[in-house]
Scaffold this motif. Structure first.
Motif, PDB file in Angstrom:
ATOM      1  N   VAL A 184      11.551 -62.414  82.392  1.00 11.06           N
ATOM      2  CA  VAL A 184      12.526 -62.269  81.315  1.00 11.06           C
ATOM      3  C   VAL A 184      13.673 -61.412  81.844  1.00 11.06           C
ATOM      4  O   VAL A 184      13.480 -60.250  82.192  1.00 11.06           O
ATOM      5  CB  VAL A 184      11.889 -61.600  80.076  1.00 11.06           C
ATOM      6  CG1 VAL A 184      12.946 -61.289  79.023  1.00 11.06           C
ATOM      7  CG2 VAL A 184      10.802 -62.498  79.494  1.00 11.06           C
ATOM      8  N   VAL A 185      14.859 -61.994  81.905  1.00  6.76           N
ATOM      9  CA  VAL A 185      16.035 -61.287  82.414  1.00  6.76           C
ATOM     10  C   VAL A 185      17.037 -61.097  81.281  1.00  6.76           C
ATOM     11  O   VAL A 185      17.549 -62.075  80.729  1.00  6.76           O
ATOM     12  CB  VAL A 185      16.706 -62.061  83.566  1.00  6.76           C
ATOM     13  CG1 VAL A 185      17.913 -61.281  84.093  1.00  6.76           C
ATOM     14  CG2 VAL A 185      15.713 -62.345  84.688  1.00  6.76           C
ATOM     15  N   ALA A 186      17.314 -59.852  80.937  1.00  8.83           N
ATOM     16  CA  ALA A 186      18.363 -59.552  79.961  1.00  8.83           C
ATOM     17  C   ALA A 186      19.658 -59.383  80.747  1.00  8.83           C
ATOM     18  O   ALA A 186      19.818 -58.410  81.498  1.00  8.83           O
ATOM     19  CB  ALA A 186      18.032 -58.281  79.187  1.00  8.83           C
ATOM     20  N   LEU A 187      20.570 -60.328  80.628  1.00 10.72           N
ATOM     21  CA  LEU A 187      21.789 -60.288  81.424  1.00 10.72           C
ATOM     22  C   LEU A 187      22.574 -58.997  81.177  1.00 10.72           C
ATOM     23  O   LEU A 187      22.675 -58.519  80.049  1.00 10.72           O
ATOM     24  CB  LEU A 187      22.667 -61.500  81.107  1.00 10.72           C
ATOM     25  CG  LEU A 187      22.076 -62.868  81.455  1.00 10.72           C
ATOM     26  CD1 LEU A 187      23.081 -63.967  81.130  1.00 10.72           C
ATOM     27  CD2 LEU A 187      21.661 -62.945  82.927  1.00 10.72           C
ATOM     28  N   CYS A 188      23.121 -58.464  82.250  1.00  4.31           N
ATOM     29  CA  CYS A 188      23.921 -57.243  82.178  1.00  4.31           C
ATOM     30  C   CYS A 188      25.134 -57.485  81.275  1.00  4.31           C
ATOM     31  O   CYS A 188      25.805 -58.517  81.396  1.00  4.31           O
ATOM     32  CB  CYS A 188      24.358 -56.881  83.592  1.00  4.31           C
ATOM     33  SG  CYS A 188      25.384 -55.418  83.704  1.00  4.31           S
ATOM     34  N   ASP A 189      25.408 -56.531  80.386  1.00  3.88           N
ATOM     35  CA  ASP A 189      26.462 -56.770  79.392  1.00  3.88           C
ATOM     36  C   ASP A 189      27.219 -55.480  79.073  1.00  3.88           C
ATOM     37  O   ASP A 189      26.704 -54.576  78.416  1.00  3.88           O
ATOM     38  CB  ASP A 189      25.835 -57.336  78.117  1.00  3.88           C
ATOM     39  CG  ASP A 189      26.851 -58.028  77.231  1.00  3.88           C
ATOM     40  OD1 ASP A 189      27.896 -57.415  76.932  1.00  3.88           O
ATOM     41  OD2 ASP A 189      26.601 -59.172  76.835  1.00  3.88           O
ATOM     42  N   ASN A 190      28.458 -55.406  79.556  1.00  2.00           N
ATOM     43  CA  ASN A 190      29.286 -54.226  79.302  1.00  2.00           C
ATOM     44  C   ASN A 190      29.583 -54.036  77.816  1.00  2.00           C
ATOM     45  O   ASN A 190      29.697 -52.902  77.341  1.00  2.00           O
ATOM     46  CB  ASN A 190      30.625 -54.355  80.043  1.00  2.00           C
ATOM     47  CG  ASN A 190      30.503 -54.131  81.537  1.00  2.00           C
ATOM     48  OD1 ASN A 190      29.612 -53.424  82.004  1.00  2.00           O
ATOM     49  ND2 ASN A 190      31.395 -54.744  82.299  1.00  2.00           N
ATOM     50  N   LYS A 191      29.698 -55.140  77.096  1.00  2.00           N
ATOM     51  CA  LYS A 191      30.140 -55.082  75.698  1.00  2.00           C
ATOM     52  C   LYS A 191      29.019 -54.717  74.741  1.00  2.00           C
ATOM     53  O   LYS A 191      29.206 -53.918  73.822  1.00  2.00           O
ATOM     54  CB  LYS A 191      30.756 -56.417  75.295  1.00  2.00           C
ATOM     55  CG  LYS A 191      31.305 -56.448  73.874  1.00  2.00           C
ATOM     56  CD  LYS A 191      31.971 -57.784  73.583  1.00  2.00           C
ATOM     57  CE  LYS A 191      32.521 -57.818  72.154  1.00  2.00           C
ATOM     58  NZ  LYS A 191      33.168 -59.138  71.856  1.00  2.00           N
ATOM     59  N   TYR A 192      27.847 -55.273  74.953  1.00  2.99           N
ATOM     60  CA  TYR A 192      26.780 -55.163  73.955  1.00  2.99           C
ATOM     61  C   TYR A 192      25.639 -54.221  74.346  1.00  2.99           C
ATOM     62  O   TYR A 192      24.713 -54.035  73.566  1.00  2.99           O
ATOM     63  CB  TYR A 192      26.217 -56.541  73.644  1.00  2.99           C
ATOM     64  CG  TYR A 192      27.207 -57.462  72.971  1.00  2.99           C
ATOM     65  CD1 TYR A 192      27.558 -57.270  71.636  1.00  2.99           C
ATOM     66  CD2 TYR A 192      27.792 -58.520  73.659  1.00  2.99           C
ATOM     67  CE1 TYR A 192      28.469 -58.115  71.004  1.00  2.99           C
ATOM     68  CE2 TYR A 192      28.706 -59.364  73.040  1.00  2.99           C
ATOM     69  CZ  TYR A 192      29.041 -59.153  71.720  1.00  2.99           C
ATOM     70  OH  TYR A 192      29.932 -59.978  71.099  1.00  2.99           O
ATOM     71  N   GLN A 193      25.686 -53.673  75.544  1.00  4.26           N
ATOM     72  CA  GLN A 193      24.612 -52.775  75.972  1.00  4.26           C
ATOM     73  C   GLN A 193      25.169 -51.394  76.313  1.00  4.26           C
ATOM     74  O   GLN A 193      26.309 -51.277  76.774  1.00  4.26           O
ATOM     75  CB  GLN A 193      23.880 -53.363  77.193  1.00  4.26           C
ATOM     76  CG  GLN A 193      23.191 -54.683  76.904  1.00  4.26           C
ATOM     77  CD  GLN A 193      22.685 -55.369  78.160  1.00  4.26           C
ATOM     78  OE1 GLN A 193      22.687 -54.807  79.253  1.00  4.26           O
ATOM     79  NE2 GLN A 193      22.271 -56.617  78.011  1.00  4.26           N
ATOM     80  N   ARG A 194      24.365 -50.381  76.109  1.00  6.04           N
ATOM     81  CA  ARG A 194      24.795 -49.004  76.388  1.00  6.04           C
ATOM     82  C   ARG A 194      24.543 -48.675  77.856  1.00  6.04           C
ATOM     83  O   ARG A 194      23.608 -47.945  78.205  1.00  6.04           O
ATOM     84  CB  ARG A 194      24.054 -48.040  75.471  1.00  6.04           C
ATOM     85  CG  ARG A 194      24.322 -48.276  73.993  1.00  6.04           C
ATOM     86  CD  ARG A 194      23.570 -47.275  73.137  1.00  6.04           C
ATOM     87  NE  ARG A 194      23.660 -47.607  71.713  1.00  6.04           N
ATOM     88  CZ  ARG A 194      23.058 -46.926  70.746  1.00  6.04           C
ATOM     89  NH1 ARG A 194      22.321 -45.861  71.051  1.00  6.04           N
ATOM     90  NH2 ARG A 194      23.176 -47.288  69.493  1.00  6.04           N
ATOM     91  N   ILE A 195      25.379 -49.245  78.696  1.00 12.84           N
ATOM     92  CA  ILE A 195      25.224 -49.073  80.134  1.00 12.84           C
ATOM     93  C   ILE A 195      26.489 -48.465  80.721  1.00 12.84           C
ATOM     94  O   ILE A 195      27.558 -48.499  80.110  1.00 12.84           O
ATOM     95  CB  ILE A 195      24.935 -50.425  80.834  1.00 12.84           C
ATOM     96  CG1 ILE A 195      26.114 -51.391  80.625  1.00 12.84           C
ATOM     97  CG2 ILE A 195      23.644 -51.034  80.325  1.00 12.84           C
ATOM     98  CD1 ILE A 195      26.003 -52.682  81.404  1.00 12.84           C
ATOM     99  N   ALA A 196      26.360 -47.908  81.912  1.00 12.14           N
ATOM    100  CA  ALA A 196      27.546 -47.507  82.662  1.00 12.14           C
ATOM    101  C   ALA A 196      28.250 -48.797  83.067  1.00 12.14           C
ATOM    102  O   ALA A 196      27.640 -49.671  83.693  1.00 12.14           O
ATOM    103  CB  ALA A 196      27.144 -46.713  83.892  1.00 12.14           C
TER     104      ALA A 196
END
Length: 266
Positions: free
Chosen positions: A27-39
């Motif tokens: 299961v891969v949750a695609l990296c997402d600048n807009k919807y995830q609280r990531i750097a």
């Protein structure tokens, strides 16, 4: 001899038969600048609605791109799932072993669903059947190894949101409990031991690889884990292989053993 017994091999030739293949569900949750609280990452690889270029899927060390280049794995099918939250689904077959990988790229906006499905599969629930060359393989809750790749969203949301009472170990039927003892889960996300131990340890599934620090969940580490696991190596050996691969690609001076663990936290 009963005439009905003689029909069994004929029926298996005519219809799909369930295989004893090993199945790995990724299961891969695609990296997402807009919807995830990531750097934030560069825009081109941080669009969670664009699997082709995404950091965790289509980029150089994304799961799809990396595994497509591995000589022991053959891509045999690409699906467009009915579930609109899954943007792409790929099936790989090992060239010399009876092993399949089902890899799914979840729209980064729906990371919540990706985590929920991973935990549900880890609980032995929600089976998914695939027909491949007249053989039926069962993934999801029947997969031998379930892997999550992506942002550790449990840093923001309680694991209790994903673990209803009916998935806990003590509520599972005895036959499911026995099967759980032979299944494995791995989480390639930042500090996953701390955040994924509470739900996974309640499911009776064995931890294969978890992480202790922030890290890049790229495919070379997952590849090293899968291959060493299939070779029957011990947990310590698997950890060493994963740490070595990680250090090689991250250009570290020695195996990053401090990043990975094979056990739940106490």
């Amino acid at each position: 001899m009963s005439k009905y017994l003689l029909l069994i091999p004929i029926m298996c030739l005519s219809f799909s038969c369930f295989a004893d293949s090993k199945v790995i569900h990724v299961v891969v949750a695609l990296c997402d600048n807009k919807y995830q609280r990531i750097a934030p990452v560069p825009k081109a690889i941080g669009n969670g609605q664009d699997p082709k270029n995404n950091l965790y899927w289509g980029a150089a060390y994304g799961f799809k791109t990396y595994f497509d280049k591995q000589k022991e794995w053959q891509q045999i099918k690409i699906n467009k799932p009915e579930n609109s939250k899954i943007l792409e689904e790929i099936i790989y077959k090992h060239k010399t072993k009876d092993v399949y990988i089902i890899a799914q790229a979840y729209d980064g906006k729906y990371i919540d669903d990706a985590v929920n499905d991973f935990i549900t599969y880890s609980a032995g629930k929600k089976e998914a059947s695939y027909s491949i060359d007249n053989t039926q393989i069962i993934a999801g809750g029947k997969a031998n190894l379930v892997i999550y790749i992506g942002h550790d969203s449990l840093m923001e949301w309680s694991w209790r949101n994903y673990l209803p009472d009916n998935l806990r170990w003590d509520t599972l039927p005895k036959n499911v409990q026995e099967k759980q003892k032979s299944r494995y889960a791995a989480v390639f996300a930042c500090k996953s031991q701390k955040y994924f131990t509470p739900p996974l340890s309640r499911l009776g599934i064995n931890p294969l690889i978890l992480t202790l620090h922030r890290m890049a969940p790229e495919a070379y580490s997952i590849h090293a884990m899968i291959n060493s696991w299939l070779d029957g190596k011990s947990k310590d050996e698997i950890k060493f292989e994963v740490a070595t691969a990680y250090s090689q690609y991250q250009k570290l001076s020695k195996p990053a053993l401090h990043i990975f663990t094979t056990e739940y936290s106490q």
